[in-house]
Design a protein around this motif. Structure first.
Motif, PDB file in Angstrom:
ATOM      1  N   GLU A 224       0.850  -1.204   0.000  1.00  8.46           N
ATOM      2  CA  GLU A 224       0.000   0.000   0.000  1.00  8.46           C
ATOM      3  C   GLU A 224       0.884   1.253   0.000  1.00  8.46           C
ATOM      4  OE1 GLU A 224      -4.168   0.218   2.375  1.00  8.46           O
ATOM      5  OE2 GLU A 224      -2.389  -0.181   3.536  1.00  8.46           O
ATOM      6  N   ASN A 227       2.355   1.755  -3.375  1.00 13.38           N
ATOM      7  CA  ASN A 227       1.329   2.336  -4.267  1.00 13.38           C
ATOM      8  C   ASN A 227       1.224   3.839  -4.056  1.00 13.38           C
ATOM      9  OD1 ASN A 227       0.729  -0.108  -5.367  1.00 13.38           O
ATOM     10  ND2 ASN A 227      -1.201  -0.409  -4.262  1.00 13.38           N
ATOM     11  N   ASN A 233       0.911   0.009  -8.609  1.00 16.99           N
ATOM     12  CA  ASN A 233      -0.465  -0.487  -8.760  1.00 16.99           C
ATOM     13  C   ASN A 233      -0.607  -1.923  -8.251  1.00 16.99           C
ATOM     14  OD1 ASN A 233       0.802  -1.810 -10.807  1.00 16.99           O
ATOM     15  ND2 ASN A 233      -0.697  -1.355 -12.393  1.00 16.99           N
ATOM     16  N   PHE A 234       0.039  -2.219  -7.128  1.00 14.01           N
ATOM     17  CA  PHE A 234      -0.154  -3.519  -6.484  1.00 14.01           C
ATOM     18  C   PHE A 234      -1.639  -3.675  -6.133  1.00 14.01           C
ATOM     19  CE2 PHE A 234       4.409  -3.300  -5.406  1.00 14.01           C
ATOM     20  CZ  PHE A 234       4.783  -4.618  -5.636  1.00 14.01           C
ATOM     21  N   GLN A 235      -2.216  -4.827  -6.465  1.00 15.16           N
ATOM     22  CA  GLN A 235      -3.583  -5.123  -6.009  1.00 15.16           C
ATOM     23  C   GLN A 235      -3.436  -5.956  -4.740  1.00 15.16           C
ATOM     24  OE1 GLN A 235      -4.987  -6.205 -10.251  1.00 15.16           O
ATOM     25  NE2 GLN A 235      -6.788  -6.164  -8.932  1.00 15.16           N
ATOM     26  N   LEU A 236      -3.829  -5.359  -3.630  1.00 14.40           N
ATOM     27  CA  LEU A 236      -3.554  -5.996  -2.339  1.00 14.40           C
ATOM     28  C   LEU A 236      -4.232  -7.359  -2.189  1.00 14.40           C
ATOM     29  CD1 LEU A 236      -2.190  -3.311  -1.771  1.00 14.40           C
ATOM     30  CD2 LEU A 236      -3.256  -3.295   0.459  1.00 14.40           C
ATOM     31  N   ASP A 237      -5.391  -7.512  -2.844  1.00 15.23           N
ATOM     32  CA  ASP A 237      -6.087  -8.808  -2.703  1.00 15.23           C
ATOM     33  C   ASP A 237      -5.468  -9.888  -3.596  1.00 15.23           C
ATOM     34  OD1 ASP A 237      -6.920  -7.832  -5.109  1.00 15.23           O
ATOM     35  OD2 ASP A 237      -9.069  -8.005  -4.693  1.00 15.23           O
ATOM     36  N   GLN A 238      -4.436  -9.529  -4.328  1.00 15.69           N
ATOM     37  CA  GLN A 238      -3.745 -10.529  -5.161  1.00 15.69           C
ATOM     38  C   GLN A 238      -2.429 -10.979  -4.535  1.00 15.69           C
ATOM     39  OE1 GLN A 238      -5.194 -12.045  -7.551  1.00 15.69           O
ATOM     40  NE2 GLN A 238      -6.979 -10.699  -7.366  1.00 15.69           N
ATOM     41  N   SER A 258       2.443 -13.980  -4.203  1.00 14.72           N
ATOM     42  CA  SER A 258       1.583 -13.606  -5.334  1.00 14.72           C
ATOM     43  C   SER A 258       0.561 -14.716  -5.563  1.00 14.72           C
ATOM     44  CB  SER A 258       2.433 -13.401  -6.591  1.00 14.72           C
ATOM     45  OG  SER A 258       1.594 -13.170  -7.685  1.00 14.72           O
ATOM     46  N   GLN A 262       1.130 -12.283 -12.538  1.00 11.91           N
ATOM     47  CA  GLN A 262       0.679 -10.890 -12.705  1.00 11.91           C
ATOM     48  C   GLN A 262       1.851  -9.951 -12.963  1.00 11.91           C
ATOM     49  OE1 GLN A 262      -0.938  -9.197  -8.975  1.00 11.91           O
ATOM     50  NE2 GLN A 262      -0.118 -10.959  -7.883  1.00 11.91           N
ATOM     51  N   VAL A 264       3.107  -5.938 -12.198  1.00 14.59           N
ATOM     52  CA  VAL A 264       2.835  -4.754 -11.380  1.00 14.59           C
ATOM     53  C   VAL A 264       3.716  -3.625 -11.915  1.00 14.59           C
ATOM     54  CG1 VAL A 264       3.043  -3.802  -9.042  1.00 14.59           C
ATOM     55  CG2 VAL A 264       2.256  -6.144  -9.349  1.00 14.59           C
TER      56      VAL A 264
END
Ligand code: SAM
Length: 322
Positions: A224, A227, A233-238, A258, A262, A264
Motif C-alpha cells: 500500500e 502504491n 499499482n499492487f492489487q492488495l487482494d492478489q 503472489s 501478474q 505490477v
C-alpha cells in the motif's frame, strides 16, 4: 497557560524518497524478491505494529514488559544515573517509560525511521518527563547520521534496543550493527537489549500468524505504501501474508505471496510475478542465550546480566563495551 504541547526539536536524517525508490526497485528485481523491513514503518505501519503488540498470540511485547517491570530497579542500577540513553527503533517508547522513570537519564535520544510517529511520541514524553532532555532523531539507524549532543554533561552513553529488533538482521549484519553501537557508546558505555529466544515452533508460528489478521495487514501495508509513495499499482487482494518458522536456520521468515501470475507497475518499471512467487519482507532470528552471547562478544560487548521470564520465552540483557 496550557495549549497544544510543543514538539521537541527533531534531528531529521530521514531517508529520502529516492532512497526508498531505489531500494524497492532493486529489491523487486532480484531473483528472490525482497524488500527491507524498515520500510514497513510509516505512520500507519507504526500504528499497525502497536496493534500487533497487543495481540494475545504476540508474546514478545508483554513478556519483555513483564521482565522489565519485575527487574526495573536492578536494570536501572546496571545502567547507572545521569546517562545519555540512546534508543534504536524507539517506536512508541512503551517499554522506555518505566526506564525513564526509574533511571532518570540526563538525556533521551529516541531514534526511529517513522518520522511522524516519532515526533508524536517525543512530544508526549517531553510533556511527561520535563526534567529529561529529549533529543529525537529521525534516521535509518543503519546509515550515517550525527547524534545530537546533550546540553549537560552525561555520565556515560547507554544504548537501548528492545523488541528483539536485532533479530531482523542476518547474523553478520547483526554483529556489524552491534559493533557500531559499541563504538557509539564507547568505553564505559553499555547496551540494554531485548532478545527473543528459541522455543516451540508452534508458539512462534502463532505469534506471526495471528487470528485477527493484523500481522497480515501490517505486511500488506508495505505494498500500500509503495502504491501511495511510488505510484505503484499492487492489487492488495492478489497477494497474501505468508510467515513460517525455519527451525534449521532459527528464524521466522515473513513473505508476501503472489496469488496469480501478474505484472505490477511502479514508477515506470514493470515487475512480473509468477503464481506463488514471494517477496521476502522480514526475517526475525531467534537465539539461544549461548548464540546471542557469541554474537555480542564478536561485536565487542561483554554480557553483564541476563533477566528472563519464568517460561524463558524472552530475555533482557545488559552488555558492557569491552
Ligand atoms: C519491531 S519495532 C520495535 C518498537 C519498539 N522498540 C518496541 O520494542 O516495541 C521496530 C521499530 O524500529 C524502527 N526501525 C526499524 N528499522 C529501522 C531502521 N533501519 N532505522 C530506524 N528505525 C528503524 C521501526 O520504525 C519501529 O519503530
Amino acid at each position: 497557560m496550557q495549549g497544544t504541547p510543543q514538539p521537541p526539536k527533531l534531528y531529521d536524517f530521514a531517508p529520502r524518497l529516492n532512497t526508498f525508490r531505489t531500494d524497492v526497485i532493486q529489491g523487486l528485481q532480484r531473483p528472490l524478491k525482497e524488500l527491507p523491513s524498515k520500510y514497513f514503518y510509516d505512520e500507519v505501519g507504526s500504528q499497525l505494529f502497536d496493534q500487533i503488540c497487543e495481540l494475545p498470540e504476540y508474546y514478545p511485547t508483554r513478556t519483555e514488559i513483564s521482565i522489565m517491570q519485575r527487574n526495573i530497579q536492578h536494570i536501572a542500577r546496571a545502567l547507572g544515573p545521569r546517562c545519555m540513553l540512546i534508543e534504536y527503533g524507539s517506536g512508541s517508547s512503551l517499554k522506555t517509560r518505566q526506564l525513564l522513570e526509574q533511571l532518570q537519564p540526563a538525556a533521551y535520544v529516541p531514534i526511529d525511521i517513522s518520522r511522524q510517529h516519532l515526533l508524536n511520541t517525543a512530544t508526549e514524553l517531553a510533556q511527561a518527563y520535563p526534567d529529561i532532555e529529549m533529543l529525537p532523531v529521525c534516521a535509518d539507524y543503519t546509515s550515517n547520521f550525527t547524534l545530537p549532543q546533550p546540553s549537560v554533561q552525561v555520565a556515560r552513553r547507554v544504548a537501548y534496543y528492545p523488541g528483539s529488533t536485532i533479530g531482523n538482521f542476518d547474523p553478520n549484519a547483526a554483529i556489524r550493527f552491534l559493533a557500531s553501537i559499541a563504538q557509539t557508546c564507547g568505553q564505559g558505555g553499555g547496551l540494554l537489549i531485548g532478545v527473543d529466544l528459541k522455543k516451540e515452533c508452534n508458539i512462534l508460528h502463532r505469534a506471526y500468524n495471528d487470528s485477527e489478521g493484523v500481522t497480515a495487514q501490517f505486511n500488506l501495508h508495505l505494498l500500500e505504501r509503495i502504491n501511495l509513495e511510488l505510484s505503484g499499482n499492487f492489487q492488495l487482494d492478489q497477494f497474501s501474508h505468508y510467515a513460517f518458522y525455519n527451525p534449521i536456520i532459527g528464524r521466522i521468515e515473513m513473505h508476501l505471496e503472489s496469488l496469480r501470475r501478474q505484472q505490477v507497475h511502479l514508477d515506470g518499471q514493470m515487475v512480473a510475478f509468477k503464481l506463488g512467487e514471494t517477496i521476502w519482507t522480514e526475517s526475525s532470528y531467534k537465539f539461544t542465550l549461548e548464540e546471542f552471547a557469541q554474537l555480542a562478544s564478536e561485536a565487542g560487548f561483554r554480557i553483564e546480566q541476563v533477566w528472563l521470564d519464568t517460561q524463558q520465552l524472552f530475555s533482557v540483557q545488559y552488555l558492557s563495551v569491552e
